[in-house]
Enzyme design. Structure first.
Site, PDB file in Angstrom:
ATOM      1  N   ASP A  80       0.851  -1.264   0.157  1.00 23.04           N
ATOM      2  CA  ASP A  80      -0.037  -0.073  -0.081  1.00 23.04           C
ATOM      3  C   ASP A  80       1.022   1.259   0.032  1.00 23.04           C
ATOM      4  O   ASP A  80       1.929   1.270   0.392  1.00 23.04           O
ATOM      5  CB  ASP A  80      -0.963  -0.128   1.341  1.00 23.04           C
ATOM      6  CG  ASP A  80      -2.207   0.932   0.995  1.00 23.04           C
ATOM      7  OD1 ASP A  80      -2.133   1.601   0.217  1.00 23.04           O
ATOM      8  OD2 ASP A  80      -2.809   0.942   1.881  1.00 23.04           O
ATOM      9  N   ASP A  83       0.764   8.665   2.477  1.00 23.22           N
ATOM     10  CA  ASP A  83       0.893  10.160   2.145  1.00 23.22           C
ATOM     11  C   ASP A  83       2.390  10.791   2.846  1.00 23.22           C
ATOM     12  O   ASP A  83       2.584  11.732   2.280  1.00 23.22           O
ATOM     13  CB  ASP A  83      -0.373  10.903   2.723  1.00 23.22           C
ATOM     14  CG  ASP A  83      -1.759  10.291   2.091  1.00 23.22           C
ATOM     15  OD1 ASP A  83      -1.595  10.383   0.749  1.00 23.22           O
ATOM     16  OD2 ASP A  83      -2.378   9.916   2.911  1.00 23.22           O
ATOM     17  N   LYS A  93      -1.667   8.070   6.534  1.00 26.30           N
ATOM     18  CA  LYS A  93      -2.275   7.417   5.217  1.00 26.30           C
ATOM     19  C   LYS A  93      -3.831   8.148   5.184  1.00 26.30           C
ATOM     20  O   LYS A  93      -4.122   8.454   6.349  1.00 26.30           O
ATOM     21  CB  LYS A  93      -2.570   6.054   5.437  1.00 26.30           C
ATOM     22  CG  LYS A  93      -1.274   5.453   4.853  1.00 26.30           C
ATOM     23  CD  LYS A  93      -1.146   3.994   5.166  1.00 26.30           C
ATOM     24  CE  LYS A  93      -2.097   3.339   4.054  1.00 26.30           C
ATOM     25  NZ  LYS A  93      -2.223   3.464   2.511  1.00 26.30           N
ATOM     26  N   GLY A  94      -4.429   7.983   4.010  1.00 22.01           N
ATOM     27  CA  GLY A  94      -5.967   8.286   4.104  1.00 22.01           C
ATOM     28  C   GLY A  94      -6.157   9.659   3.042  1.00 22.01           C
ATOM     29  O   GLY A  94      -7.316   9.856   3.251  1.00 22.01           O
ATOM     30  N   GLY A  95      -5.238   9.849   2.433  1.00 23.52           N
ATOM     31  CA  GLY A  95      -5.316  11.039   1.401  1.00 23.52           C
ATOM     32  C   GLY A  95      -6.364  10.621   0.618  1.00 23.52           C
ATOM     33  O   GLY A  95      -7.376  11.417  -0.079  1.00 23.52           O
ATOM     34  N   GLU A 102      -7.867   0.118   4.848  1.00 29.26           N
ATOM     35  CA  GLU A 102      -6.222  -0.125   4.951  1.00 29.26           C
ATOM     36  C   GLU A 102      -5.812  -0.602   6.033  1.00 29.26           C
ATOM     37  O   GLU A 102      -4.939  -1.548   6.131  1.00 29.26           O
ATOM     38  CB  GLU A 102      -5.641   1.192   4.398  1.00 29.26           C
ATOM     39  CG  GLU A 102      -6.025   1.378   2.881  1.00 29.26           C
ATOM     40  CD  GLU A 102      -5.393   2.928   2.413  1.00 29.26           C
ATOM     41  OE1 GLU A 102      -5.128   2.957   1.448  1.00 29.26           O
ATOM     42  OE2 GLU A 102      -5.148   3.693   3.430  1.00 29.26           O
TER      43      GLU A 102
HETATM   44  O1  LIG Z   1      -6.735   6.574   1.604  1.00 26.55           O
HETATM   45  C1  LIG Z   1      -5.502   6.479   0.603  1.00 26.55           C
HETATM   46  C2  LIG Z   1      -4.174   5.754   0.942  1.00 26.55           C
HETATM   47  O2  LIG Z   1      -3.913   5.932   2.247  1.00 26.55           O
HETATM   48  C3  LIG Z   1      -3.213   6.138  -0.088  1.00 26.55           C
HETATM   49  O3  LIG Z   1      -2.370   4.903   0.009  1.00 26.55           O
HETATM   50  C4  LIG Z   1      -2.369   7.437   0.293  1.00 26.55           C
HETATM   51  O4  LIG Z   1      -3.188   8.486   0.396  1.00 26.55           O
HETATM   52  C5  LIG Z   1      -1.504   7.526  -0.719  1.00 26.55           C
HETATM   53  O5  LIG Z   1      -2.022   7.800  -2.040  1.00 26.55           O
HETATM   54  P1  LIG Z   1      -1.106   7.828  -3.398  1.00 26.55           P
HETATM   55  O6  LIG Z   1      -0.333   6.759  -3.763  1.00 26.55           O
HETATM   56  O7  LIG Z   1      -2.180   8.120  -4.373  1.00 26.55           O
HETATM   57  O8  LIG Z   1      -0.135   9.111  -3.113  1.00 26.55           O
END
Ligand SMILES: O=C[C@H](O)[C@H](O)[C@H](O)COP(=O)(O)O
Length: 221
Positions: A80, A83, A93-95, A102
């Protein structure tokens, strides 16, 4: 070179025949699902569980076999994104709003591999507002409690409307400034009634962080 893709493809090298794989959410995790999907098409035999409806749908498109939670004995590895990552391996996390599912999947996995590009590395967590999943009931009271802890808690909106998670909850984006003690903050947040989960993932649960760089190199934490 796409640094997120690089980290994702390196992580997918750890996946072997017969494994149950936790699928993350977001743009970096999507690269990992793409890579896994291609391997499945080429004969890799895995079962997967997804941390969001979006990732589940993507997995289905690739023909990745999804296992029901009632039949699940073990999750060998979850891959996974994040952020923010601090030098110890604590995460925000959680963006994308998927933090609750997750976190359940990551914390129940034997290995939890985090994939990021180098822009996600920070000395101290907190520049990225901490996503906190809250139940809609009496949300104003929950926001007050989050503000009492020292944050500017704001309900996330998307396209002018409240963002609703896959669990029918809301996300409060909470700026705390620099988070000196993620462990303590995690505990304080989870004690607030109305908070379903917060986006702090503690380093003790992270097996490895794979960092991709645009020059084509990868690094490990
Ligand atoms: O809720 C989303 C998740 O925690 C993502 O793994 C996190 O936001 C990173 O997202 P990205 O890979 O698009 O930067």
């Amino acid at each position: 070179m796409n640094a997120k893709r690089l980290a994702a493809e390196k992580a997918v090298e750890y996946v072997k025949n017969g494994m149950v794989v936790g699928l993350g959410t977001g743009s970096t995790a999507t690269w990992a699902i793409n890579a896994l999907g291609e391997k499945v098409k080429a004969g890799l035999e895995i079962q997967a569980i997804a941390s969001s409806v979006a990732s589940e749908n993507l997995a289905k498109q690739y023909g990745i076999s999804l296992i029901d939670f009632s039949e699940l004995n073990i999750i060998h590895v979850t891959i996974d994104g994040a952020d923010e990552v601090d030098p110890k391996g604590n995460l925000i996390k959680g963006g994308g709003g998927a933090l609750l599912r997750e976190k359940i999947i990551a914390y129940n996995s034997k290995e939890f591999i985090v994939i990021v590009d180098d822009t996600k590395l920070v000395n101290t967590l907190g520049k990225f507002p901490l996503p906190v999943e809250v139940v809609p009931f009496a949300v104003d009271l929950t926001l007050k409690q989050l503000r009492n802890l020292g944050s500017t808690a704001i309900i996330r909106k998307k396209d002018g409307k409240e963002f609703v998670t896959d669990n029918a909850n809301l996300i409060a984006d909470c700026s705390f400034g620099e988070i000196q003690d993620p462990d303590k903050l995690n505990t304080s947040l989870l004690l607030i009634p109305g908070v379903a989960e917060c986006g702090l993932f503690l380093h003790s649960k992270v097996s490895q962080v794979i960092i991709g760089y645009t020059d084509g190199t990868v690094d490990f934490l």
